[in-house]
Design an enzyme around this catalytic site. Structure first.
Site, PDB file in Angstrom:
ATOM      1  CG  ASP A  43     -11.496  26.664 -36.037  1.00 49.40           C
ATOM      2  OD1 ASP A  43     -11.706  27.714 -36.678  1.00 49.40           O
ATOM      3  OD2 ASP A  43     -10.953  26.665 -34.912  1.00 49.40           O
ATOM      4  CG  ASP A  82      -8.064  26.794 -38.513  1.00 47.62           C
ATOM      5  OD1 ASP A  82      -6.966  27.360 -38.354  1.00 47.62           O
ATOM      6  OD2 ASP A  82      -9.146  27.407 -38.574  1.00 47.62           O
ATOM      7  CE  LYS A 110      -6.537  30.057 -39.757  1.00 47.02           C
ATOM      8  NZ  LYS A 110      -7.157  30.208 -38.412  1.00 47.02           N
ATOM      9  CD  GLU A 112      -8.505  30.803 -33.417  1.00 45.36           C
ATOM     10  OE1 GLU A 112      -8.783  31.200 -32.254  1.00 45.36           O
ATOM     11  OE2 GLU A 112      -9.363  30.496 -34.261  1.00 45.36           O
ATOM     12  CD  GLU A 174     -11.530  36.153 -37.471  1.00 41.72           C
ATOM     13  OE1 GLU A 174     -10.720  35.180 -37.437  1.00 41.72           O
ATOM     14  OE2 GLU A 174     -12.765  36.012 -37.369  1.00 41.72           O
TER      15      GLU A 174
HETATM   16  O1  KIV Z   1     -11.491  29.119 -39.419  1.00 44.87           O
HETATM   17  C1  KIV Z   1     -11.443  29.955 -40.335  1.00 44.87           C
HETATM   18  O2  KIV Z   1     -12.098  29.838 -41.378  1.00 44.87           O
HETATM   19  C2  KIV Z   1     -10.586  31.109 -40.142  1.00 44.87           C
HETATM   20  C3  KIV Z   1     -10.845  32.286 -41.014  1.00 44.87           C
HETATM   21  C4  KIV Z   1     -11.947  33.101 -40.444  1.00 44.87           C
HETATM   22  C5  KIV Z   1      -9.604  33.077 -41.233  1.00 44.87           C
HETATM   23  O3  KIV Z   1      -9.752  31.104 -39.293  1.00 44.87           O
END
Ligand code: KIV
Length: 261
Positions: A43, A82, A110, A112, A174
Site C-alpha cells: 500500500d 497488501d 500481507k 499489519e 520494518e
Molecule cells: O506497503 C509496502 O510497500 C510495505 C513495505 C514497506 C514493506 O509494506
C-alpha cells in the site's frame, strides 16, 4: 517457477530472500525477468505513486487495479497483496477483502499488526498470510524507528511470535534496531523480511521507487541503484527543446526514413 509459502519457509537460514515492491506491469516484468522470487504490491503505492500523504488513503479498488497490472507483468512470480487500512478489522471482513486481492492476482496477502484471529481465519480459509510488525505505517503517528526501549522491543518480538503462531508463513520487520531484527529472526521459525531491520533478517525488501531513485525523498535505510527522477527531468527537457526548435519529429523521420509508420 512460482514459489509458494512452504518454499519460502524452506529458505530460512539457507538462502536469503529478495523481495521488491511493484505497482505496474512493465516494472513487474523487469523484476520477474531478473529472477526476483517475490513481489509485494504494497500500500506504499498510495504514497510513492498516487501522491497521498499516507497509506491510509489506499482502497481495495486501488489494490485490485495494481495487483492486476503486476500479475499481467509477472505471471510466474509469487505476488503478495497488501490489505489496505480498515479492510481487515475483523476476521470476516478480512476474508472478503483478501479473497478480492487473490481474485485480482495475488498469491498471498500481507497485513499489519498482531491480528492473530484475523490471520488464523484467513489461513483456515486457504489464504497464505504474511505478517508485518515493527513500524506499521497504517497506524503509526510518525515514520521514526520503533523498538528502541526494552518494553517496545519486547512488544515487537511478542508480536512476531504471535503472527507466526497464528499461521503466517513470513513476517516483514520494518524500521527497528538491527539487533532486534536479528533476535526476532532467531526466535521465529518463519522467514523475516527486513526493511530497515538490519542484515540478520532472512531476506530484504525495498520499495521499487526507492531502489530506482524515482521520487524526491528516500528513507535512510533504502538504497538508490539508479536515479530515474533525474532521467525523467533530462528526457522531458530534451523533448521540450527539440519540439520548440522543430527538430522533433524531423530527426526521427530522417533517421528511419519513414513518414507515418
Ligand atoms: O506497503 C509496502 O510497500 C510495505 C513495505 C514497506 C514493506 O509494506
Amino acid at each position: 517457477m512460482t514459489l509458494h509459502a512452504a518454499d519460502f519457509i524452506a529458505r530460512k537460514g539457507k538462502h536469503p530472500i529478495t523481495m521488491l515492491t511493484a505497482y505496474t506491469c512493465p516494472v513487474a516484468r523487469g523484476i520477474e525477468a531478473a529472477g526476483v522470487p517475490v513481489i509485494l504490491v504494497g500500500d506504499t503505492v498510495g504514497m510513492v505513486e498516487m501522491g497521498f500523504e499516507s497509506t491510509r488513503d489506499v482502497t481495495l479498488e486501488h489494490m485490485e487495479y495494481h495487483i492486476g497490472a503486476v500479475r499481467r507483468g509477472a505471471r510466474n512470480t509469487h505476488i503478495i497483496g497488501d490489505l489496505p487500512y480498515l479492510t481487515d478489522t475483523d476476521p470476516e471482513t478480512a476474508l472478503i477483502s483478501a479473497q478480492r486481492l487473490i481474485a485480482a492476482g495475488a498469491s498471498s496477502i500481507k497485513l499489519e499488526g498482531p491480528k492473530a484471529e484475523v490471520i488464523a481465519h484467513l489461513v483456515d480459509n486457504g489464504i497464505p498470510v504474511v505478517g508485518h510488525t515493527g513500524l506499521t505505517p497504517q497506524t503509526a503517528t510518525s515514520f521514526k524507528k520503533v523498538g528502541n526501549t526494552d518494553a517496545d522491543a519486547q512488544r515487537i518480538l511478542d508480536e512476531a511470535k504471535l503472527i507466526e503462531k497464528a499461521g503466517a508463513f513470513m513476517v516483514v520487520l520494518e524500521h527497528i534496531p538491527y539487533s532486534l531484527g536479528g533476535l526476532i529472526s532467531q526466535s521465529v521459525g518463519i522467514p523475516t523480511i527486513g526493511i530497515g531491520a538490519g542484515p540478520d533478517c532472512d531476506g530484504q525488501v525495498l520499495v521499487i521507487n526507492d531502489a530506482l531513485g524515482l521520487g524526491d525523498y528516500w528513507p535512510p535505510f533504502s538504497k538508490q541503484y539508479a536515479h530515474v527522477s533525474d532521467t525523467i527531468l533530462k528526457v522531458a527537457r530534451a523533448f521540450t527543446a527539440e519540439v520548440e526548435s522543430l527538430e522533433f519529429p524531423n530527426n526521427i523521420i530522417q533517421l528511419t526514413g519513414s513518414g507515418n509508420r
